[in-house]
Motif scaffolding. Structure first.
Motif, PDB file in Angstrom:
ATOM      1  N   GLY A  45     -16.058  45.342 -10.796  1.00  0.00           N
ATOM      2  CA  GLY A  45     -16.269  45.738  -9.413  1.00  0.00           C
ATOM      3  C   GLY A  45     -14.974  45.868  -8.630  1.00  0.00           C
ATOM      4  N   LEU A  46     -13.898  46.265  -9.308  1.00  0.00           N
ATOM      5  CA  LEU A  46     -12.622  46.460  -8.619  1.00  0.00           C
ATOM      6  C   LEU A  46     -12.696  47.695  -7.735  1.00  0.00           C
ATOM      7  N   ALA A  47     -11.860  47.721  -6.698  1.00  0.00           N
ATOM      8  CA  ALA A  47     -11.867  48.856  -5.771  1.00  0.00           C
ATOM      9  C   ALA A  47     -10.438  49.292  -5.479  1.00  0.00           C
ATOM     10  N   ALA A  48     -10.296  50.587  -5.185  1.00  0.00           N
ATOM     11  CA  ALA A  48      -9.037  51.180  -4.721  1.00  0.00           C
ATOM     12  C   ALA A  48      -7.873  50.789  -5.637  1.00  0.00           C
ATOM     13  N   ASP A  49      -6.777  50.294  -5.029  1.00  0.00           N
ATOM     14  CA  ASP A  49      -5.573  50.008  -5.804  1.00  0.00           C
ATOM     15  C   ASP A  49      -5.693  48.759  -6.665  1.00  0.00           C
ATOM     16  N   ASP A  50      -6.764  47.979  -6.517  1.00  0.00           N
ATOM     17  CA  ASP A  50      -6.985  46.869  -7.434  1.00  0.00           C
ATOM     18  C   ASP A  50      -7.347  47.379  -8.827  1.00  0.00           C
ATOM     19  N   ILE A  51      -7.827  48.599  -8.912  1.00  0.00           N
ATOM     20  CA  ILE A  51      -8.064  49.213 -10.221  1.00  0.00           C
ATOM     21  C   ILE A  51      -6.709  49.690 -10.739  1.00  0.00           C
ATOM     22  N   PRO A  52      -6.288  49.275 -11.913  1.00  0.00           N
ATOM     23  CA  PRO A  52      -5.003  49.729 -12.434  1.00  0.00           C
ATOM     24  C   PRO A  52      -4.928  51.259 -12.444  1.00  0.00           C
ATOM     25  N   LEU A  53      -3.755  51.773 -12.200  1.00  0.00           N
ATOM     26  CA  LEU A  53      -3.577  53.226 -12.119  1.00  0.00           C
ATOM     27  C   LEU A  53      -4.040  53.912 -13.390  1.00  0.00           C
TER      28      LEU A  53
END
Length: 417
Positions: free
Chosen positions: A334-342
């Motif tokens: 459930g990661l969001a935005a920049d918490d998701i690795p590029l």
């Protein structure tokens, strides 16, 4: 380079310049001639630069008596660098006081050339000025001898300089060989690594119906997107390989669910979703700290990816996060935005586009414009807007990859009566 007439003039010239005088005509007693003729020529090419021909001939004669036979000589200081570059001697004997270009200027030019960095340069001069000596040594002169040159002093210094040059040449040759071997081994390891990654990726794909070149295309798409985003070359290369392992966790999904022809039940779909966790564990196990580590990726970022297992760390990250959504509604963390690795955000776009645009035994490929439209609809919700911008800026390359790695899928046979 020197004529017989030059050699014949040595005695008179030697008397004028203060050199010890040899026998008339440069001759030696018969016993000395026999000894010289029986001596094997010593290795090493010696270059002598002096504006006085007598000085050149005397020094050459001394060294010939010691057994050296390979010489390059000149009295024209303006031609010294040209001859040096053309003949590549092993030691340079250089006068200081010469017209047009003096020895100090030649020495400076020699040391400015990387190819002559280790060339021994022996200064031969009648100038006793200590400042001249200091200048020559500071510019990199190997040794300094005063004229008239004593052959008992000249010969061992030339010999020592040639030995040092020979040792340095062997070291350089060995270093060059090692560099070539390292480059070759690196290429072999890179090729082997690519084969392992591809084989592992294909093993997963072959369990999930026949998806053809899907893993290759997803890897290429990810590399194209990363390049369009201006990411470093090493990252572009690695993500192109690592993204091929995005679905490797399907290996751990039971056949009854993975190969089920009909619609999955909710509990079955939950098991399918576990392929991202299994993929991460296959490539890089963690002891129950996945979410915490993934959320901390911004703290160690490229440092983590640059260590010895960079590729597999990247692959593990992709395997776990390529189904996360930009708005935080994805899985498994459930990661969001920049918490998701590029790398996960990039592979998400590449994977979804290929799933939409590729033909499968159970579906037709969607028109390209329809695929683009669906991706655009997911801007800011499913997909990172910056990644989408890079994708759309590279559509020509994306289409070329599609054409180069197009699947040829056989349509399912019609049911028999």
């Amino acid at each position: 380079m020197l004529s017989a007439t030059d050699s014949a003039s040595v005695p008179a010239a030697g008397a004028q310049t203060g050199f010890p005088v040899v026998a008339p005509g440069g001759s030696k007693p018969a016993s000395a001639n026999n000894a010289a003729s029986n001596t094997r020529a010593l290795p090493g090419k010696i270059m002598i630069v002096d504006d006085e021909i007598a000085n050149v001939l005397i020094v050459k004669k001394y060294l010939e008596r010691a057994g050296y036979r390979d010489f390059e000589t000149t009295t024209d200081s303006t031609a010294a660098m040209r001859i040096l570059a053309a003949t590549r001697p092993d030691v340079l004997l250089l006068d200081v006081n010469m017209p047009s270009v003096d020895g100090i200027e030649i020495l400076r030019k020699v040391r400015e050339e990387p190819q002559f960095r280790h060339l021994p340069v022996l200064i031969l001069t009648a100038n006793t000025d200590e400042q001249i000596k200091l200048t020559c040594l500071e510019l990199g002169a190997t040794d300094f001898l005063l004229k008239p040159v004593d052959p008992m002093d000249l010969t061992p210094r030339v010999r020592n300089s040639l030995q040092a040059k020979s040792f340095q040449d062997r070291l350089q040759h060995h270093a060059t060989e090692l560099e070539l071997k390292v480059e070759q081994r690196t290429r072999e390891l890179e090729a082997s690594r690519r084969e392992v990654v591809y084989c592992l990726a294909r093993a997963a794909e072959l369990r999930d119906n026949d998806t053809g070149n899907h893993v290759i295309r997803v890897g290429r798409f990810a590399g194209i997107i990363a390049k369009a985003m201006g990411l470093p070359d090493w990252f572009v290369r690695d993500i192109e390989m690592a993204a091929q392992l995005h679905d490797v966790g399907k290996i751990a999904i039971p056949d009854a669910i993975l190969l089920k022809p009909g619609k999955l039940e909710p509990e079955e779909f939950e098991i399918i979703q576990n392929h991202v966790k299994f993929g991460h564990q296959i490539i890089q196990p963690h002891a129950g700290q996945d979410a915490r580590l993934m959320r901390r990726h911004v703290e160690y970022g490229s440092d983590m990816l640059r260590n010895g297992s960079a590729l597999m760390r990247l692959a593990a990250s992709i395997a776990q996060t390529h189904h996360e959504r930009y708005d935080g509604t994805g899985y498994p963390l459930g990661l969001a935005a920049d918490d998701i690795p590029l790398e996960g955000r990039i592979t998400a776009v590449a994977d979804v586009f290929d799933a939409l645009s590729a033909e499968r035994p159970y579906k037709k490929a969607m028109p390209r414009e329809k695929c683009f439209s669906i991706l655009e609809e997911g801007r800011g919700t499913h997909f990172d807007p910056d990644v989408l911008d890079a994708f759309f800026a590279s559509t020509k390359e994306i289409v070329r990859v599609q054409l180069d790695f197009m699947d040829h899928v056989d349509s399912p046979a019609p049911p028999t009566e």
